[in-house]
Write an enzyme that holds these catalytic residues in place. Sequence first.
Site, mmCIF file in Angstrom:
data_model
loop_
_atom_site.group_PDB
_atom_site.id
_atom_site.type_symbol
_atom_site.label_atom_id
_atom_site.label_comp_id
_atom_site.label_asym_id
_atom_site.label_seq_id
_atom_site.Cartn_x
_atom_site.Cartn_y
_atom_site.Cartn_z
ATOM 1 N N SER A 144 -5.630 -11.346 2.747
ATOM 2 C CA SER A 144 -6.807 -11.381 3.476
ATOM 3 C C SER A 144 -8.010 -12.351 2.696
ATOM 4 O O SER A 144 -8.977 -12.791 2.675
ATOM 5 C CB SER A 144 -7.121 -10.188 3.563
ATOM 6 O OG SER A 144 -6.501 -9.404 4.344
ATOM 7 N N LYS B 86 -3.581 -2.283 -6.229
ATOM 8 C CA LYS B 86 -3.430 -3.336 -5.565
ATOM 9 C C LYS B 86 -4.308 -4.053 -5.602
ATOM 10 O O LYS B 86 -3.482 -5.884 -7.127
ATOM 11 C CB LYS B 86 -3.043 -3.180 -4.378
ATOM 12 C CG LYS B 86 -2.202 -3.696 -3.538
ATOM 13 C CD LYS B 86 -2.159 -3.767 -2.237
ATOM 14 C CE LYS B 86 -1.152 -1.718 -1.509
ATOM 15 N NZ LYS B 86 -1.882 -1.776 -0.075
ATOM 16 N N LYS C 230 -12.486 -3.856 -0.678
ATOM 17 C CA LYS C 230 -11.429 -4.090 0.842
ATOM 18 C C LYS C 230 -10.644 -3.575 0.622
ATOM 19 O O LYS C 230 -9.751 -1.948 0.077
ATOM 20 C CB LYS C 230 -10.894 -5.228 -0.628
ATOM 21 C CG LYS C 230 -9.887 -6.090 0.697
ATOM 22 C CD LYS C 230 -10.404 -7.427 1.319
ATOM 23 C CE LYS C 230 -10.159 -8.532 2.378
ATOM 24 N NZ LYS C 230 -10.369 -7.456 3.043
ATOM 25 N N LYS D 158 -11.020 1.937 2.290
ATOM 26 C CA LYS D 158 -10.394 2.147 3.119
ATOM 27 C C LYS D 158 -11.017 3.210 4.045
ATOM 28 O O LYS D 158 -11.588 3.502 3.722
ATOM 29 C CB LYS D 158 -8.706 2.905 2.630
ATOM 30 C CG LYS D 158 -7.912 2.470 3.883
ATOM 31 C CD LYS D 158 -7.073 1.872 3.072
ATOM 32 C CE LYS D 158 -5.809 1.166 4.027
ATOM 33 N NZ LYS D 158 -4.552 -0.055 3.464
ATOM 34 N N HIS E 142 -15.451 -1.837 -9.218
ATOM 35 C CA HIS E 142 -16.050 -2.895 -10.306
ATOM 36 C C HIS E 142 -16.230 -3.813 -9.943
ATOM 37 O O HIS E 142 -16.245 -4.399 -10.592
ATOM 38 C CB HIS E 142 -14.960 -1.908 -11.289
ATOM 39 C CG HIS E 142 -13.001 -2.619 -10.712
ATOM 40 N ND1 HIS E 142 -12.955 -1.923 -9.595
ATOM 41 C CD2 HIS E 142 -12.781 -3.502 -10.742
ATOM 42 C CE1 HIS E 142 -11.455 -2.674 -9.595
ATOM 43 N NE2 HIS E 142 -11.159 -3.020 -10.067
HETATM 44 P P1 NAD Z 1 2.376 -0.929 12.641
HETATM 45 O O1 NAD Z 1 1.133 0.088 13.086
HETATM 46 O O2 NAD Z 1 2.138 -2.290 12.987
HETATM 47 O O3 NAD Z 1 3.423 0.450 12.316
HETATM 48 C C1 NAD Z 1 4.068 0.875 12.292
HETATM 49 C C2 NAD Z 1 5.355 0.997 12.969
HETATM 50 O O4 NAD Z 1 6.105 2.127 12.152
HETATM 51 C C3 NAD Z 1 5.500 0.913 14.297
HETATM 52 O O5 NAD Z 1 6.393 0.505 14.643
HETATM 53 C C4 NAD Z 1 5.654 2.439 14.437
HETATM 54 O O6 NAD Z 1 6.469 2.634 15.595
HETATM 55 C C5 NAD Z 1 6.293 2.730 13.391
HETATM 56 N N1 NAD Z 1 6.041 4.146 12.847
HETATM 57 C C6 NAD Z 1 5.486 4.917 13.059
HETATM 58 N N2 NAD Z 1 5.263 6.570 13.050
HETATM 59 C C7 NAD Z 1 7.116 6.230 12.555
HETATM 60 C C8 NAD Z 1 7.958 7.277 12.574
HETATM 61 N N3 NAD Z 1 7.345 8.435 12.230
HETATM 62 N N4 NAD Z 1 9.085 7.007 12.120
HETATM 63 C C9 NAD Z 1 9.698 5.648 12.252
HETATM 64 N N5 NAD Z 1 8.982 4.438 12.454
HETATM 65 C C10 NAD Z 1 7.632 4.836 13.144
HETATM 66 O O7 NAD Z 1 1.908 -0.792 11.318
HETATM 67 P P2 NAD Z 1 1.637 -1.733 9.791
HETATM 68 O O8 NAD Z 1 0.034 -2.631 9.634
HETATM 69 O O9 NAD Z 1 2.792 -2.772 9.995
HETATM 70 O O10 NAD Z 1 1.810 -0.971 8.872
HETATM 71 C C11 NAD Z 1 3.214 -0.267 8.524
HETATM 72 C C12 NAD Z 1 2.642 0.596 6.822
HETATM 73 O O11 NAD Z 1 2.083 -0.762 6.200
HETATM 74 C C13 NAD Z 1 1.007 0.744 6.553
HETATM 75 O O12 NAD Z 1 1.600 3.014 5.755
HETATM 76 C C14 NAD Z 1 0.087 0.307 6.398
HETATM 77 O O13 NAD Z 1 -0.366 0.998 5.788
HETATM 78 C C15 NAD Z 1 1.239 -0.526 5.219
HETATM 79 N N6 NAD Z 1 0.556 -1.831 5.176
HETATM 80 C C16 NAD Z 1 0.470 -2.911 6.027
HETATM 81 C C17 NAD Z 1 -0.285 -4.026 5.211
HETATM 82 C C18 NAD Z 1 -0.579 -4.789 6.985
HETATM 83 O O14 NAD Z 1 -0.979 -5.811 6.732
HETATM 84 N N7 NAD Z 1 -0.929 -4.502 8.036
HETATM 85 C C19 NAD Z 1 -0.889 -4.437 4.577
HETATM 86 C C20 NAD Z 1 -0.320 -3.271 3.461
HETATM 87 C C21 NAD Z 1 0.033 -2.359 3.785
#
Ligand code: NAD
Length: 479
Positions: free
Chosen positions: A367, A98, A74, A110, A69
Amino acid sequence: MKDNEIPREPSFRESVDLMFNRAAALMNLSPGLEEKVRVCNATYTVRFGVRLRGRIETFVGYRAVHSEHMEPVKGGIRYAPEVNQDEVEALAALMTYKCALVETPFGGSKGGLCIDPRNYEEHELEAITRRFAYELAKRDLIHPSQNVPAPDMGTGEREMAWIADQYARMNTTDINARACVTGKPLNSGGIAGRVEATGRGVQYALREFFRHPEDVKTAGLKGKLDGKRVIVQGLGNVGYHAAKFLSEEDGCKIIGIIERDGALYKEDGLDVESVREWIVKHGGVTGCPEADHIEDGPAMLEAECDILIPAALEGVINMGNADRIKAPLIIEAANGPITFGADEVLRKKGTVIIPDLYANAGGVTVSYFEWVKNLSHIRFGRMQRRNEEAHALLLIEELERLSADRQLGWELSPDFKSRYLRGAGEIELVRSGLDDTMRTAYQSMREVWHARDDVTDLRTAGFIVAIERVAASYRAKGL
Ligand code: NAD
Protein backbone atom coordinates in the site's frame (compact mmCIF):
# COMPACT_ATOMS: atom_id res chain seq x y z
CA MET A 1 -13.00 -12.87 41.88
CA LYS A 2 -13.94 -16.21 43.47
CA ASP A 3 -11.45 -19.09 43.29
CA ASN A 4 -13.45 -21.23 40.91
CA GLU A 5 -14.31 -18.39 38.50
CA ILE A 6 -12.73 -18.53 35.02
CA PRO A 7 -11.09 -15.20 34.30
CA ARG A 8 -12.77 -13.17 31.55
CA GLU A 9 -10.59 -12.95 28.46
CA PRO A 10 -9.56 -9.39 27.78
CA SER A 11 -11.18 -7.66 24.83
CA PHE A 12 -9.18 -7.41 21.58
CA ARG A 13 -8.03 -3.87 22.42
CA GLU A 14 -7.12 -4.84 25.97
CA SER A 15 -5.23 -7.82 24.58
CA VAL A 16 -3.16 -5.58 22.28
CA ASP A 17 -2.57 -3.16 25.17
CA LEU A 18 -1.40 -6.02 27.42
CA MET A 19 1.05 -7.14 24.75
CA PHE A 20 2.22 -3.53 24.49
CA ASN A 21 2.60 -3.29 28.27
CA ARG A 22 4.62 -6.49 28.40
CA ALA A 23 7.13 -4.99 25.97
CA ALA A 24 7.05 -1.47 27.41
CA ALA A 25 7.88 -2.86 30.86
CA LEU A 26 11.23 -3.96 29.44
CA MET A 27 11.98 -0.52 28.04
CA ASN A 28 13.12 2.73 29.49
CA LEU A 29 10.48 5.13 28.30
CA SER A 30 10.18 8.50 30.00
CA PRO A 31 7.18 8.95 32.32
CA GLY A 32 4.02 9.59 30.35
CA LEU A 33 5.47 8.69 26.98
CA GLU A 34 4.45 5.06 27.34
CA GLU A 35 0.84 6.12 27.86
CA LYS A 36 1.02 8.56 24.94
CA VAL A 37 2.20 5.82 22.57
CA ARG A 38 -0.37 3.28 23.81
CA VAL A 39 -3.61 5.26 23.76
CA CYS A 40 -5.85 5.63 20.74
CA ASN A 41 -5.96 9.34 19.80
CA ALA A 42 -9.53 9.46 18.50
CA THR A 43 -12.37 7.34 17.22
CA TYR A 44 -15.12 8.72 15.06
CA THR A 45 -18.45 6.92 15.01
CA VAL A 46 -20.87 7.62 12.21
CA ARG A 47 -24.47 6.55 11.73
CA PHE A 48 -25.87 7.16 8.30
CA GLY A 49 -28.93 6.16 6.34
CA VAL A 50 -29.14 4.72 2.85
CA ARG A 51 -32.41 4.17 0.97
CA LEU A 52 -32.47 0.48 0.02
CA ARG A 53 -35.34 -1.70 -1.15
CA GLY A 54 -37.90 1.04 -0.49
CA ARG A 55 -36.83 1.92 3.06
CA ILE A 56 -34.06 3.78 4.83
CA GLU A 57 -31.53 1.49 6.45
CA THR A 58 -29.17 2.89 9.08
CA PHE A 59 -25.54 1.78 9.21
CA VAL A 60 -22.91 2.24 11.90
CA GLY A 61 -19.28 2.81 10.95
CA TYR A 62 -16.05 3.76 12.67
CA ARG A 63 -12.67 5.24 11.87
CA ALA A 64 -10.13 5.10 14.69
CA VAL A 65 -6.87 7.07 14.60
CA HIS A 66 -4.42 5.51 16.98
CA SER A 67 -1.28 7.54 16.45
CA GLU A 68 -0.42 10.59 14.36
CA HIS A 69 3.31 10.59 15.06
CA MET A 70 3.52 10.27 11.27
CA GLU A 71 0.89 11.31 8.74
CA PRO A 72 -1.00 10.19 6.85
CA VAL A 73 -2.35 7.55 9.15
CA LYS A 74 -3.04 4.25 7.46
CA GLY A 75 -5.23 1.23 7.98
CA GLY A 76 -7.87 -0.89 6.33
CA ILE A 77 -11.64 -0.66 6.30
CA ARG A 78 -13.41 -3.83 7.42
CA TYR A 79 -16.95 -4.89 6.56
CA ALA A 80 -18.29 -7.38 9.08
CA PRO A 81 -21.37 -7.63 11.29
CA GLU A 82 -19.28 -7.78 14.50
CA VAL A 83 -17.31 -4.57 13.85
CA ASN A 84 -17.24 -2.41 17.00
CA GLN A 85 -15.24 0.41 18.54
CA ASP A 86 -13.02 -1.86 20.63
CA GLU A 87 -12.09 -3.88 17.55
CA VAL A 88 -11.23 -0.92 15.30
CA GLU A 89 -9.17 0.64 18.09
CA ALA A 90 -7.24 -2.61 18.56
CA LEU A 91 -6.65 -2.86 14.82
CA ALA A 92 -5.62 0.81 14.62
CA ALA A 93 -3.07 0.28 17.41
CA LEU A 94 -1.68 -2.76 15.60
CA MET A 95 -1.33 -0.60 12.48
CA THR A 96 0.82 1.91 14.36
CA TYR A 97 3.20 -0.80 15.57
CA LYS A 98 3.17 -2.60 12.21
CA CYS A 99 4.02 0.52 10.22
CA ALA A 100 6.85 1.33 12.63
CA LEU A 101 8.23 -2.20 12.47
CA VAL A 102 8.33 -2.36 8.67
CA GLU A 103 9.31 1.29 8.33
CA THR A 104 6.38 2.59 6.33
CA PRO A 105 6.05 6.30 7.14
CA PHE A 106 2.52 6.21 8.54
CA GLY A 107 0.63 6.45 11.80
CA GLY A 108 -1.96 3.80 12.60
CA SER A 109 -5.65 3.91 11.81
CA LYS A 110 -8.50 1.50 11.07
CA GLY A 111 -12.10 1.66 10.02
CA GLY A 112 -15.06 -0.61 9.96
CA LEU A 113 -18.68 -0.84 8.99
CA CYS A 114 -21.15 -3.11 10.77
CA ILE A 115 -22.50 -4.97 7.78
CA ASP A 116 -22.59 -8.47 6.34
CA PRO A 117 -21.72 -7.70 2.72
CA ARG A 118 -23.12 -11.07 1.60
CA ASN A 119 -26.62 -9.76 2.30
CA TYR A 120 -26.44 -6.97 -0.29
CA GLU A 121 -26.43 -6.63 -4.06
CA GLU A 122 -23.43 -5.00 -5.70
CA HIS A 123 -25.25 -1.73 -6.47
CA GLU A 124 -26.45 -1.56 -2.85
CA LEU A 125 -22.92 -2.07 -1.54
CA GLU A 126 -21.76 0.69 -3.85
CA ALA A 127 -24.36 3.12 -2.50
CA ILE A 128 -23.46 2.19 1.11
CA THR A 129 -19.70 2.45 0.49
CA ARG A 130 -19.98 5.79 -1.28
CA ARG A 131 -22.06 7.20 1.55
CA PHE A 132 -19.63 5.88 4.19
CA ALA A 133 -16.71 7.33 2.21
CA TYR A 134 -18.52 10.67 1.96
CA GLU A 135 -19.02 10.77 5.73
CA LEU A 136 -15.34 10.02 6.37
CA ALA A 137 -13.93 12.23 3.61
CA LYS A 138 -15.81 15.31 4.70
CA ARG A 139 -14.04 15.05 8.06
CA ASP A 140 -10.62 14.40 6.44
CA LEU A 141 -10.76 10.81 7.66
CA ILE A 142 -10.09 9.91 4.05
CA HIS A 143 -7.39 12.19 2.65
CA PRO A 144 -4.13 11.59 0.72
CA SER A 145 -2.03 13.44 3.28
CA GLN A 146 -4.01 12.67 6.43
CA ASN A 147 -5.78 9.34 6.39
CA VAL A 148 -5.46 6.64 3.75
CA PRO A 149 -7.65 3.52 4.06
CA ALA A 150 -7.05 0.15 2.40
CA PRO A 151 -8.91 -3.18 2.12
CA ASP A 152 -9.44 -5.51 5.05
CA MET A 153 -11.85 -8.33 5.84
CA GLY A 154 -14.96 -8.04 3.66
CA THR A 155 -13.57 -5.35 1.38
CA GLY A 156 -11.30 -5.44 -1.66
CA GLU A 157 -10.36 -3.63 -4.87
CA ARG A 158 -13.96 -2.93 -5.81
CA GLU A 159 -14.74 -1.03 -2.60
CA MET A 160 -11.44 0.87 -2.80
CA ALA A 161 -12.27 2.00 -6.36
CA TRP A 162 -15.65 3.33 -5.16
CA ILE A 163 -13.96 5.16 -2.27
CA ALA A 164 -11.33 6.68 -4.60
CA ASP A 165 -13.99 7.83 -7.01
CA GLN A 166 -16.14 9.28 -4.24
CA TYR A 167 -13.18 11.24 -2.88
CA ALA A 168 -12.29 12.50 -6.38
CA ARG A 169 -15.88 13.69 -6.91
CA MET A 170 -15.68 15.66 -3.68
CA ASN A 171 -12.20 17.05 -4.43
CA THR A 172 -12.24 17.73 -8.14
CA THR A 173 -9.04 19.81 -8.21
CA ASP A 174 -6.89 17.59 -6.00
CA ILE A 175 -4.17 16.26 -8.28
CA ASN A 176 -3.25 13.64 -5.68
CA ALA A 177 -6.80 12.41 -5.16
CA ARG A 178 -5.93 8.83 -6.10
CA ALA A 179 -3.56 8.62 -3.14
CA CYS A 180 -6.56 8.92 -0.77
CA VAL A 181 -6.92 5.13 -0.59
CA THR A 182 -4.82 2.09 -1.52
CA GLY A 183 -5.67 -1.39 -2.70
CA LYS A 184 -7.38 0.02 -5.81
CA PRO A 185 -7.63 -1.93 -9.06
CA LEU A 186 -4.81 -1.26 -11.55
CA ASN A 187 -7.09 0.75 -13.82
CA SER A 188 -8.02 3.13 -10.99
CA GLY A 189 -4.50 3.91 -9.81
CA GLY A 190 -3.66 0.63 -8.10
CA ILE A 191 -0.33 -1.14 -8.17
CA ALA A 192 0.67 -4.56 -9.46
CA GLY A 193 0.94 -7.05 -6.62
CA ARG A 194 -1.31 -5.34 -4.04
CA VAL A 195 -4.01 -8.01 -4.04
CA GLU A 196 -1.49 -10.77 -3.33
CA ALA A 197 0.67 -8.59 -1.05
CA THR A 198 -0.36 -9.76 2.42
CA GLY A 199 -0.24 -13.45 1.49
CA ARG A 200 3.02 -12.87 -0.36
CA GLY A 201 4.37 -11.17 2.76
CA VAL A 202 3.44 -14.22 4.84
CA GLN A 203 5.42 -16.37 2.38
CA TYR A 204 8.44 -14.02 2.54
CA ALA A 205 8.22 -13.96 6.35
CA LEU A 206 8.33 -17.76 6.50
CA ARG A 207 11.19 -17.90 4.01
CA GLU A 208 13.16 -15.48 6.17
CA PHE A 209 12.37 -17.47 9.32
CA PHE A 210 13.65 -20.65 7.65
CA ARG A 211 16.88 -18.87 6.66
CA HIS A 212 17.81 -18.99 10.36
CA PRO A 213 18.35 -22.62 11.45
CA GLU A 214 18.66 -21.49 15.06
CA ASP A 215 15.14 -20.05 14.98
CA VAL A 216 13.77 -23.09 13.18
CA LYS A 217 15.28 -25.25 15.91
CA THR A 218 13.67 -23.10 18.62
CA ALA A 219 10.33 -24.04 17.09
CA GLY A 220 11.31 -27.70 17.27
CA LEU A 221 11.42 -27.96 13.48
CA LYS A 222 14.18 -28.97 11.09
CA GLY A 223 15.28 -28.16 7.55
CA LYS A 224 13.65 -25.95 4.99
CA LEU A 225 10.09 -24.90 4.19
CA ASP A 226 9.90 -27.65 1.57
CA GLY A 227 7.58 -30.44 2.70
CA LYS A 228 6.25 -28.64 5.77
CA ARG A 229 2.63 -29.51 6.66
CA VAL A 230 0.48 -26.43 6.89
CA ILE A 231 -3.05 -25.70 8.17
CA VAL A 232 -4.70 -22.44 7.10
CA GLN A 233 -7.77 -20.86 8.67
CA GLY A 234 -9.67 -18.58 6.25
CA LEU A 235 -9.15 -18.94 2.52
CA GLY A 236 -9.90 -15.29 1.80
CA ASN A 237 -7.51 -12.79 0.31
CA VAL A 238 -4.68 -13.34 2.79
CA GLY A 239 -5.10 -17.07 3.46
CA TYR A 240 -5.60 -17.99 -0.17
CA HIS A 241 -2.51 -16.18 -1.43
CA ALA A 242 -0.33 -17.45 1.42
CA ALA A 243 -1.49 -21.05 0.88
CA LYS A 244 -1.16 -20.79 -2.90
CA PHE A 245 2.40 -19.41 -2.88
CA LEU A 246 3.62 -21.72 -0.12
CA SER A 247 2.31 -24.80 -1.91
CA GLU A 248 3.19 -23.78 -5.49
CA GLU A 249 6.59 -22.19 -4.86
CA ASP A 250 7.98 -23.54 -1.59
CA GLY A 251 6.87 -27.16 -1.59
CA CYS A 252 4.62 -26.86 1.48
CA LYS A 253 1.69 -29.24 1.84
CA ILE A 254 -1.59 -27.53 2.74
CA ILE A 255 -3.08 -30.38 4.75
CA GLY A 256 -5.97 -28.43 6.28
CA ILE A 257 -8.21 -25.53 5.31
CA ILE A 258 -10.69 -24.13 7.83
CA GLU A 259 -13.59 -21.96 6.74
CA ARG A 260 -16.75 -20.58 8.38
CA ASP A 261 -18.72 -23.74 7.62
CA GLY A 262 -16.18 -26.39 8.61
CA ALA A 263 -12.84 -27.70 7.41
CA LEU A 264 -11.14 -29.87 4.82
CA TYR A 265 -8.29 -32.23 5.68
CA LYS A 266 -6.03 -34.18 3.36
CA GLU A 267 -2.74 -35.61 4.59
CA ASP A 268 -0.98 -35.46 1.22
CA GLY A 269 -2.01 -31.89 0.54
CA LEU A 270 -5.08 -30.07 -0.76
CA ASP A 271 -5.24 -28.37 -4.13
CA VAL A 272 -5.60 -24.76 -2.99
CA GLU A 273 -6.83 -23.50 -6.36
CA SER A 274 -9.70 -26.02 -6.54
CA VAL A 275 -10.76 -25.34 -2.95
CA ARG A 276 -10.73 -21.61 -3.58
CA GLU A 277 -12.81 -22.02 -6.74
CA TRP A 278 -15.31 -24.09 -4.78
CA ILE A 279 -15.55 -21.50 -1.98
CA VAL A 280 -16.05 -18.62 -4.42
CA LYS A 281 -18.82 -20.55 -6.17
CA HIS A 282 -20.57 -22.09 -3.16
CA GLY A 283 -19.75 -19.72 -0.30
CA GLY A 284 -18.01 -22.35 1.85
CA VAL A 285 -16.17 -25.65 1.89
CA THR A 286 -19.25 -27.83 2.39
CA GLY A 287 -19.54 -30.38 -0.40
CA CYS A 288 -16.07 -29.66 -1.80
CA PRO A 289 -14.95 -32.92 -3.46
CA GLU A 290 -11.25 -32.26 -2.70
CA ALA A 291 -11.46 -33.94 0.73
CA ASP A 292 -13.82 -35.06 3.47
CA HIS A 293 -15.72 -32.28 5.16
CA ILE A 294 -15.17 -31.83 8.88
CA GLU A 295 -18.03 -30.02 10.56
CA ASP A 296 -16.13 -28.69 13.57
CA GLY A 297 -13.82 -26.21 11.82
CA PRO A 298 -12.19 -24.66 14.91
CA ALA A 299 -11.16 -28.16 16.13
CA MET A 300 -8.83 -28.36 13.12
CA LEU A 301 -6.76 -25.56 14.69
CA GLU A 302 -5.71 -28.22 17.19
CA ALA A 303 -4.59 -30.78 14.61
CA GLU A 304 -0.97 -31.91 14.19
CA CYS A 305 0.93 -29.84 11.63
CA ASP A 306 4.23 -27.99 11.28
CA ILE A 307 2.87 -24.52 10.60
CA LEU A 308 -0.51 -23.08 11.57
CA ILE A 309 -1.68 -19.99 9.68
CA PRO A 310 -4.73 -18.31 11.20
CA ALA A 311 -5.80 -15.96 8.39
CA ALA A 312 -9.43 -15.19 9.22
CA LEU A 313 -10.29 -13.27 12.33
CA GLU A 314 -9.18 -12.34 15.83
CA GLY A 315 -9.36 -14.33 19.04
CA VAL A 316 -9.60 -17.79 17.47
CA ILE A 317 -6.78 -19.13 19.62
CA ASN A 318 -7.82 -18.29 23.14
CA MET A 319 -7.83 -19.63 26.70
CA GLY A 320 -10.39 -22.21 25.59
CA ASN A 321 -8.09 -24.03 23.16
CA ALA A 322 -4.52 -22.71 23.59
CA ASP A 323 -3.27 -25.69 25.58
CA ARG A 324 -4.50 -28.08 22.88
CA ILE A 325 -2.76 -26.33 19.96
CA LYS A 326 -0.10 -28.70 18.64
CA ALA A 327 1.53 -26.62 15.89
CA PRO A 328 5.08 -25.74 16.94
CA LEU A 329 5.08 -22.66 14.68
CA ILE A 330 2.18 -20.23 14.25
CA ILE A 331 2.29 -17.33 11.84
CA GLU A 332 -0.41 -14.74 12.48
CA ALA A 333 -1.62 -13.82 9.02
CA ALA A 334 -4.81 -12.40 10.55
CA ASN A 335 -4.75 -9.55 13.03
CA GLY A 336 -4.97 -10.64 16.65
CA PRO A 337 -5.82 -14.34 16.14
CA ILE A 338 -4.16 -15.21 19.48
CA THR A 339 -5.47 -13.58 22.65
CA PHE A 340 -3.08 -12.31 25.30
CA GLY A 341 -3.91 -15.23 27.60
CA ALA A 342 -3.40 -17.80 24.86
CA ASP A 343 -0.13 -16.14 23.92
CA GLU A 344 1.12 -16.69 27.47
CA VAL A 345 0.06 -20.36 27.42
CA LEU A 346 1.71 -20.97 24.03
CA ARG A 347 4.93 -19.19 25.01
CA LYS A 348 5.22 -21.39 28.06
CA LYS A 349 4.73 -24.45 25.85
CA GLY A 350 7.56 -23.27 23.59
CA THR A 351 5.40 -22.56 20.54
CA VAL A 352 7.08 -20.01 18.29
CA ILE A 353 4.70 -17.28 17.13
CA ILE A 354 5.54 -15.02 14.21
CA PRO A 355 3.39 -12.08 15.29
CA ASP A 356 0.73 -10.22 13.29
CA LEU A 357 2.41 -6.84 13.50
CA TYR A 358 5.15 -8.36 11.35
CA ALA A 359 3.55 -11.33 9.60
CA ASN A 360 0.75 -9.52 7.79
CA ALA A 361 2.63 -6.28 7.12
CA GLY A 362 2.93 -7.13 3.42
CA GLY A 363 -0.38 -5.40 2.78
CA VAL A 364 0.58 -2.05 4.22
CA THR A 365 4.03 -2.28 2.66
CA VAL A 366 2.66 -2.59 -0.86
CA SER A 367 0.00 0.00 0.00
CA TYR A 368 2.90 2.31 0.79
CA PHE A 369 4.35 1.63 -2.68
CA GLU A 370 0.94 2.32 -4.22
CA TRP A 371 0.63 5.62 -2.34
CA VAL A 372 4.12 6.66 -3.52
CA LYS A 373 3.16 5.66 -7.09
CA ASN A 374 0.00 7.79 -6.89
CA LEU A 375 1.90 10.80 -5.59
CA SER A 376 4.64 10.45 -8.20
CA HIS A 377 2.11 9.86 -10.99
CA ILE A 378 4.28 7.27 -12.70
CA ARG A 379 4.40 3.51 -12.77
CA PHE A 380 7.41 1.86 -11.10
CA GLY A 381 9.96 0.71 -13.65
CA ARG A 382 8.65 2.87 -16.50
CA MET A 383 11.81 4.97 -16.80
CA GLN A 384 14.47 2.32 -16.30
CA ARG A 385 13.13 -0.97 -17.65
CA ARG A 386 14.24 -0.69 -21.30
CA ASN A 387 17.49 0.94 -20.27
CA GLU A 388 18.25 -2.05 -18.03
CA GLU A 389 17.41 -4.39 -20.89
CA ALA A 390 19.71 -2.47 -23.27
CA HIS A 391 22.57 -2.78 -20.79
CA ALA A 392 21.99 -6.50 -20.36
CA LEU A 393 21.93 -6.92 -24.14
CA LEU A 394 25.27 -5.11 -24.47
CA LEU A 395 26.87 -7.61 -22.10
CA ILE A 396 25.33 -10.65 -23.80
CA GLU A 397 26.38 -9.45 -27.27
CA GLU A 398 29.92 -8.79 -26.06
CA LEU A 399 30.17 -12.27 -24.50
CA GLU A 400 28.88 -13.87 -27.70
CA ARG A 401 31.31 -11.80 -29.81
CA LEU A 402 34.25 -12.82 -27.59
CA SER A 403 33.22 -16.44 -27.74
CA ALA A 404 32.98 -16.34 -31.55
CA ASP A 405 36.20 -14.30 -32.09
CA ARG A 406 38.30 -16.51 -29.86
CA GLN A 407 36.50 -19.70 -30.78
CA LEU A 408 35.71 -20.43 -27.13
CA GLY A 409 32.52 -22.30 -27.91
CA TRP A 410 30.55 -20.64 -25.08
CA GLU A 411 26.85 -20.86 -25.45
CA LEU A 412 24.51 -19.02 -23.12
CA SER A 413 21.41 -21.03 -22.34
CA PRO A 414 18.23 -19.56 -23.88
CA ASP A 415 16.61 -19.58 -20.43
CA PHE A 416 19.46 -17.56 -18.91
CA LYS A 417 19.38 -15.13 -21.83
CA SER A 418 15.66 -14.50 -21.68
CA ARG A 419 15.73 -14.03 -17.90
CA TYR A 420 18.81 -11.84 -17.92
CA LEU A 421 17.45 -9.70 -20.74
CA ARG A 422 14.18 -8.94 -18.98
CA GLY A 423 14.18 -5.56 -17.22
CA ALA A 424 12.20 -5.27 -14.01
CA GLY A 425 8.59 -4.18 -14.42
CA GLU A 426 6.32 -2.99 -11.64
CA ILE A 427 5.46 -6.43 -10.27
CA GLU A 428 9.12 -7.46 -9.99
CA LEU A 429 9.99 -4.20 -8.25
CA VAL A 430 7.05 -4.46 -5.87
CA ARG A 431 7.97 -8.03 -4.91
CA SER A 432 11.61 -7.04 -4.49
CA GLY A 433 10.65 -4.13 -2.22
CA LEU A 434 8.32 -6.36 -0.22
CA ASP A 435 10.91 -9.10 0.15
CA ASP A 436 13.49 -6.59 1.32
CA THR A 437 11.02 -5.13 3.83
CA MET A 438 10.07 -8.52 5.27
CA ARG A 439 13.70 -9.62 5.60
CA THR A 440 14.85 -6.38 7.22
CA ALA A 441 11.95 -6.22 9.66
CA TYR A 442 12.46 -9.86 10.71
CA GLN A 443 16.12 -9.19 11.33
CA SER A 444 15.37 -6.15 13.49
CA MET A 445 12.97 -8.24 15.63
CA ARG A 446 15.32 -11.17 15.75
CA GLU A 447 18.21 -9.05 16.92
CA VAL A 448 16.25 -8.02 20.03
CA TRP A 449 14.94 -11.57 20.54
CA HIS A 450 18.44 -13.03 20.59
CA ALA A 451 20.36 -10.18 22.18
CA ARG A 452 18.26 -9.81 25.33
CA ASP A 453 17.76 -12.47 27.97
CA ASP A 454 14.54 -10.83 29.12
CA VAL A 455 12.97 -11.08 25.65
CA THR A 456 11.86 -14.63 24.97
CA ASP A 457 9.53 -14.24 22.01
CA LEU A 458 9.26 -12.52 18.66
CA ARG A 459 6.11 -10.58 19.57
CA THR A 460 7.71 -8.81 22.49
CA ALA A 461 10.78 -8.17 20.35
CA GLY A 462 8.63 -6.73 17.57
CA PHE A 463 6.76 -4.48 19.98
CA ILE A 464 10.04 -3.23 21.46
CA VAL A 465 11.39 -2.29 18.02
CA ALA A 466 8.11 -0.61 17.05
CA ILE A 467 7.54 1.25 20.32
CA GLU A 468 11.11 2.55 20.30
CA ARG A 469 10.60 3.96 16.79
CA VAL A 470 7.27 5.60 17.63
CA ALA A 471 8.72 6.99 20.87
CA ALA A 472 11.73 8.37 18.98
CA SER A 473 9.38 10.10 16.60
CA TYR A 474 7.43 11.71 19.49
CA ARG A 475 10.69 12.72 21.17
CA ALA A 476 11.86 14.36 17.94
CA LYS A 477 8.66 16.41 17.96
CA GLY A 478 9.57 17.60 21.45
CA LEU A 479 7.01 15.57 23.37
P1 NAD B 1 -11.27 -11.84 3.56
O1 NAD B 1 -12.62 -11.33 3.87
O2 NAD B 1 -10.77 -11.78 2.17
O3 NAD B 1 -11.12 -13.36 4.03
C1 NAD B 1 -11.47 -13.83 5.29
C2 NAD B 1 -11.73 -15.32 5.14
O4 NAD B 1 -11.94 -15.88 6.43
C3 NAD B 1 -12.96 -15.63 4.30
O5 NAD B 1 -12.67 -16.67 3.41
C4 NAD B 1 -13.99 -16.03 5.34
O6 NAD B 1 -14.96 -16.92 4.83
C5 NAD B 1 -13.11 -16.69 6.38
N1 NAD B 1 -13.73 -16.72 7.71
C6 NAD B 1 -14.53 -15.79 8.28
N2 NAD B 1 -14.92 -16.20 9.49
C7 NAD B 1 -14.36 -17.40 9.69
C8 NAD B 1 -14.39 -18.34 10.73
N3 NAD B 1 -15.10 -18.10 11.82
N4 NAD B 1 -13.69 -19.48 10.60
C9 NAD B 1 -12.97 -19.72 9.49
N5 NAD B 1 -12.90 -18.88 8.45
C10 NAD B 1 -13.60 -17.74 8.55
O7 NAD B 1 -10.29 -11.07 4.57
P2 NAD B 1 -8.73 -10.87 4.45
O8 NAD B 1 -8.50 -9.56 3.80
O9 NAD B 1 -8.10 -12.09 3.92
O10 NAD B 1 -8.35 -10.67 5.99
C11 NAD B 1 -8.14 -11.76 6.86
C12 NAD B 1 -7.35 -11.30 8.06
O11 NAD B 1 -6.11 -10.73 7.61
C13 NAD B 1 -8.01 -10.21 8.92
O12 NAD B 1 -7.63 -10.40 10.26
C14 NAD B 1 -7.38 -8.94 8.40
O13 NAD B 1 -7.40 -7.89 9.35
C15 NAD B 1 -5.98 -9.42 8.13
N6 NAD B 1 -5.22 -8.59 7.19
C16 NAD B 1 -5.67 -8.39 5.91
C17 NAD B 1 -4.92 -7.61 5.04
C18 NAD B 1 -5.30 -7.41 3.59
O14 NAD B 1 -4.50 -6.85 2.85
N7 NAD B 1 -6.45 -7.84 3.15
C19 NAD B 1 -3.74 -7.01 5.49
C20 NAD B 1 -3.30 -7.25 6.79
C21 NAD B 1 -4.06 -8.05 7.62
